[in-house]
Scaffold this motif. Structure first.
Motif, PDB file in Angstrom:
ATOM      1  N   GLY A   1      57.427  26.737 -56.173  1.00 58.24           N
ATOM      2  CA  GLY A   1      56.937  26.118 -57.265  1.00 58.24           C
ATOM      3  C   GLY A   1      55.899  24.778 -56.879  1.00 58.24           C
ATOM      4  O   GLY A   1      56.205  23.583 -57.326  1.00 58.24           O
ATOM      5  N   THR A   2      54.829  25.068 -56.275  1.00 62.40           N
ATOM      6  CA  THR A   2      54.158  24.242 -55.720  1.00 62.40           C
ATOM      7  C   THR A   2      53.345  23.316 -56.651  1.00 62.40           C
ATOM      8  O   THR A   2      52.920  22.163 -56.229  1.00 62.40           O
ATOM      9  CB  THR A   2      52.782  25.016 -54.777  1.00 62.40           C
ATOM     10  OG1 THR A   2      52.546  24.068 -53.917  1.00 62.40           O
ATOM     11  CG2 THR A   2      51.856  25.632 -55.639  1.00 62.40           C
ATOM     12  N   GLY A   3      53.181  23.628 -57.930  1.00 64.05           N
ATOM     13  CA  GLY A   3      52.471  22.681 -58.820  1.00 64.05           C
ATOM     14  C   GLY A   3      50.744  22.299 -58.200  1.00 64.05           C
ATOM     15  O   GLY A   3      50.053  23.056 -58.151  1.00 64.05           O
ATOM     16  N   THR A   4      50.795  21.199 -58.263  1.00 63.24           N
ATOM     17  CA  THR A   4      49.303  20.779 -57.606  1.00 63.24           C
ATOM     18  C   THR A   4      49.233  21.093 -55.953  1.00 63.24           C
ATOM     19  O   THR A   4      47.998  20.848 -55.544  1.00 63.24           O
ATOM     20  CB  THR A   4      49.292  19.023 -57.488  1.00 63.24           C
ATOM     21  OG1 THR A   4      50.281  18.560 -56.712  1.00 63.24           O
ATOM     22  CG2 THR A   4      49.354  18.516 -58.961  1.00 63.24           C
ATOM     23  N   GLY A   5      50.127  21.516 -55.511  1.00 62.43           N
ATOM     24  CA  GLY A   5      50.235  21.752 -54.005  1.00 62.43           C
ATOM     25  C   GLY A   5      50.436  20.714 -53.240  1.00 62.43           C
ATOM     26  O   GLY A   5      50.270  20.810 -51.825  1.00 62.43           O
ATOM     27  N   ALA A   6      51.148  19.674 -53.651  1.00 66.41           N
ATOM     28  CA  ALA A   6      51.445  18.133 -53.076  1.00 66.41           C
ATOM     29  C   ALA A   6      52.083  18.464 -51.740  1.00 66.41           C
ATOM     30  O   ALA A   6      51.792  18.205 -50.788  1.00 66.41           O
ATOM     31  CB  ALA A   6      51.958  17.409 -53.912  1.00 66.41           C
TER      32      ALA A   6
END
Length: 280
Positions: free
Chosen positions: A120-125
């Motif tokens: 669930g990486t989203g922005t990859g933060a």
């Protein structure tokens, strides 16, 4: 009458007075409008704003006053040592999630070649922070959204990170042939209809990145269950969760046979990260 940097900030802070982050919000927005770092605002408080800069600043402060997150206004959020592009389709990276990165780095030796999954990486933060700190590690970052993966990939490319692979997947479903030394996730964990969903920045963030069934534990349970298969012998799973969920999350870890289970507190003193190790 011309408006100085200091005068503009003072007026904005007064307008945003009900917010605990009024000063930093105003400073970030003004820096964005001026295309300057925050240090410029401190060094040149008497600098004069152009009419265009002042219009930009006032318009964005109005949006912030109405509740829109600063990250959505500026289009970026600083996390760890990176500046990440954000969009309204993704969860805004939070400072408390840096604890998840810190705990993960403790499980990843600085000279070891290890495999890592960020679910669930989203922005990859999280993936980007770990990839930058552990360049020998191979990181697989998943998300259920094509748009999110595209954004995360764009963020990774800014820092020329070649040790992250982005894969479309609902948690671990597309990774059935892969195993990892460490699995990390900051999944949705807020209870549907929670009062907090009607206040603050989360009002603007995508509900699917925030809310989970079963009192907020549904996705956490799936990740803990499926990671048991996906972890190598002795591997670690680390999960971020709600401030009041640590005991429930520990119980789920125990249910699926994890050992070495522990929860760790964020800077506010709340237990926000729980980890466990699996042996076969």
């Amino acid at each position: 009458m011309k408006t100085t940097v200091q005068a503009a900030l003072t007026a904005a802070i007064q307008k945003l007075v009900m917010s605990e982050t009024a000063r930093i919000d105003a400073e970030i927005i003004l820096g964005y409008c001026l295309s300057k770092e925050l240090s410029y605002l401190y060094t040149w408080p008497e600098a004069i704003l152009s009419d265009e800069q002042l219009r930009c600043f006032n318009a964005y402060i109005e949006r912030r006053w109405l509740g829109e997150p600063v990250a959505y206004i500026t289009g970026y959020r600083d996390f760890w040592n990176q500046r990440l592009i954000v969009s309204e389709n993704v969860l805004i990276p939070r400072p408390e999630t840096e604890l998840l990165v810190e705990r993960s780095l403790k499980r990843l030796g600085p000279v070891e070649v290890l495999s890592v999954a960020d679910l669930g990486t989203g922005t990859g933060a999280i993936a980007i922070a770990i990839a930058s700190e552990r360049p020998l590690c191979n990181i697989t970052a998943t998300d259920v959204s094509h748009a999110n993966l595209s954004l995360a990939c764009k963020n990774a490319n800014v820092y020329n990170l070649e040790n992250i692979h982005f894969i479309l997947s609902n948690w671990l479903t597309s990774l059935k042939d892969k195993t990892f030394h460490v699995i990390i996730s900051n999944p949705p964990y807020i209870v549907k209809n929670d009062i907090h969903l009607t206040t603050g920045d989360v009002r603007y963030e995508p509900e699917e990145a925030l809310v989970s069934d079963e009192n907020g534990l549904s996705d956490i349970r799936i990740i803990i269950r499926d990671s048991k298969r996906a972890l190598k012998n002795g591997g670690w799973l680390l999960i971020e969760h709600g401030y009041d969920q640590s005991r429930d999350v520990q119980d789920i870890f125990k249910q699926y046979g994890y050992t070495g289970i522990g929860s760790y507190k964020d800077l506010n003193g709340w237990p926000r990260i729980t980890e466990g190790q699996i042996y076969y």
